[in-house]
Every structure is written in C-alpha cells, then in structure tokens.
Design an enzyme around this catalytic site. Structure first.
Site, PDB file in Angstrom:
ATOM      1  N   HIS A  12       0.833  -1.210   0.000  1.00 31.74           N
ATOM      2  CA  HIS A  12       0.000   0.000   0.000  1.00 31.74           C
ATOM      3  C   HIS A  12       0.867   1.260   0.000  1.00 31.74           C
ATOM      4  CE1 HIS A  12       0.938   0.934   4.216  1.00 31.74           C
ATOM      5  NE2 HIS A  12       0.840  -0.368   4.432  1.00 31.74           N
ATOM      6  N   GLU A  92      -2.523  -6.690   7.672  1.00 33.19           N
ATOM      7  CA  GLU A  92      -1.301  -6.338   8.385  1.00 33.19           C
ATOM      8  C   GLU A  92      -1.122  -7.226   9.628  1.00 33.19           C
ATOM      9  OE1 GLU A  92       1.653  -5.394   8.675  1.00 33.19           O
ATOM     10  OE2 GLU A  92       1.533  -3.205   8.503  1.00 33.19           O
TER      11      GLU A  92
END
Length: 212
Positions: A12, A92
């Site tokens: 990202h 994550e």
C-alpha cells in the site's frame, strides 16, 4: 491447472500511520487512510502495473484494511475481466487494538532484539502467526489455480511484512533469510514470474538490512 504467469505483490501507499505514530492511539490500524503522498505512490504503481499487464485478465486479492483498498482503487486496473476478492488473511500483522506510542517503541526495540519472525506483540501476532495465515491463503490460491479459466495475472495488494512472508513461504526461505531482508517501500511491488521450467522467480530481490 491454470497457473498464472505473474503474481504481483503490491505494498500500500504511505498511510497516516507512516507519518504520525500517535494516530494509533486514536484510530484503529485498519481504518488508517492514505496520505496525499501515498495516493501519488499508488497512482504511480498503477501506471507501472498497467504498462506490464496491458489488457490481460487479472485476479486481485486485497487486504481489507482501508489503506490497501484505497491503494487498489488508485491502481485503476479497470477491465471487464477483472476479478476482485477481499482477503482478510492478507491483512497487516496485528498489534492489538488502539496502541500506546511509548509501548510501540518499547515493543519494536524488543522485537529487534528477539527477532521479527518469533516476537509476538503483547495483544497481537508474531511474524510466525502471519506466516501461518499466509500458508492458509496458499491453500485457497492453489485451489483457485485449478480452475481452467483462471487469469494469467494475480495482483495482491497488501502490507510490507506480509509481502516478505509470502515470498518466504513461496520460495521456502529460512527464518534467517527472512530476518536479513527489509520491507519494500510504500507503493513498491515485487513480481513472481513463471518460467519455462515451471518455476517462479522474483523480478528483483528485497533490500537487505544494513548493519554498518
């Protein structure tokens, strides 16, 4: 089995947490947005990716975190053949709920001494835990490969640590090898390319830690 020609891992773009650690005390990790710089990084990554993929079909798997979903949208992989799946196993590494900045610093120092793979955050996960869910995702991925119409390109929009653990699992790297590697920068990608011998190779290596 329709094995893809490319498996592209995209980190990202820069998020609010990359520029302001105190935001973890107020905003859940999964809800952090891209910064303006992060948006530009995602757009640039999309331009590079589209130049490689052309109009070929794509299967995308996206972490459910807001910053990864925003990154995927800015990649602009618009095509009628695009398939998209939100994949929670690509999220994550969990730190556990809202966080205290001083505790973040303390635990990061402890992790550096203990090892990124085995250290488990007090209310969260270890790298080994993330490795295990990557392995569970592989089972889904390989089942999908069995579809005769599976696209030749796979794009995973995810996080830096998970990218390293994905490659560790895929290429059977040791824990020591994993520990020697650093995360890609925000907006960077790594591509696994299928060769004539039926094996995948990575287009470029991860940077290695500098101890000097």
């Amino acid at each position: 089995m329709a094995r893809p020609q490319r498996i592209v891992l995209v980190r990202h773009g820069e998020s609010e947490g990359n520029t302001d650690e105190t935001i973890y005390e107020r905003v859940p990790d999964h809800a952090l947005e891209l910064t303006e710089r992060g948006r530009k990084q995602a757009i640039a990554a999309g331009e590079e990716l589209r130049a490689v993929l052309g109009a070929e079909p794509v299967q995308a798997y996206v972490s459910p975190y807001l910053r990864t979903r925003q990154t995927f949208e800015l990649l602009a992989l618009h095509r009628s053949s695009l398939r998209v799946m939100e994949e929670p196993r690509l999220r994550e590494q969990d730190w556990g709920n809202l966080q205290d900045v001083e505790d973040i610093h303390r635990q990061r120092q402890a992790r550096a001494a203990y090892g990124h793979f085995f250290y488990r955050f007090t209310q969260g996960e270890s790298g080994a835990d993330v490795y295990d869910r990557v392995g569970a995702f592989f089972e889904t991925l390989h089942r999908n490969f069995e579809r005769p119409d599976y696209p030749p390109n796979v794009v995973l929009v995810t996080h830096g640590l998970l990218m390293r653990l994905f490659c560790m699992r895929w290429f059977h790297w040791s824990v020591d090898e994993f520990e020697a590697l650093s995360n890609p920068c925000n907006g960077e990608s790594r591509t696994l390319l299928l060769g004539a011998d039926g094996k995948y190779t990575m287009d470029r290596p991860f940077e290695r830690w500098s101890w000097g």
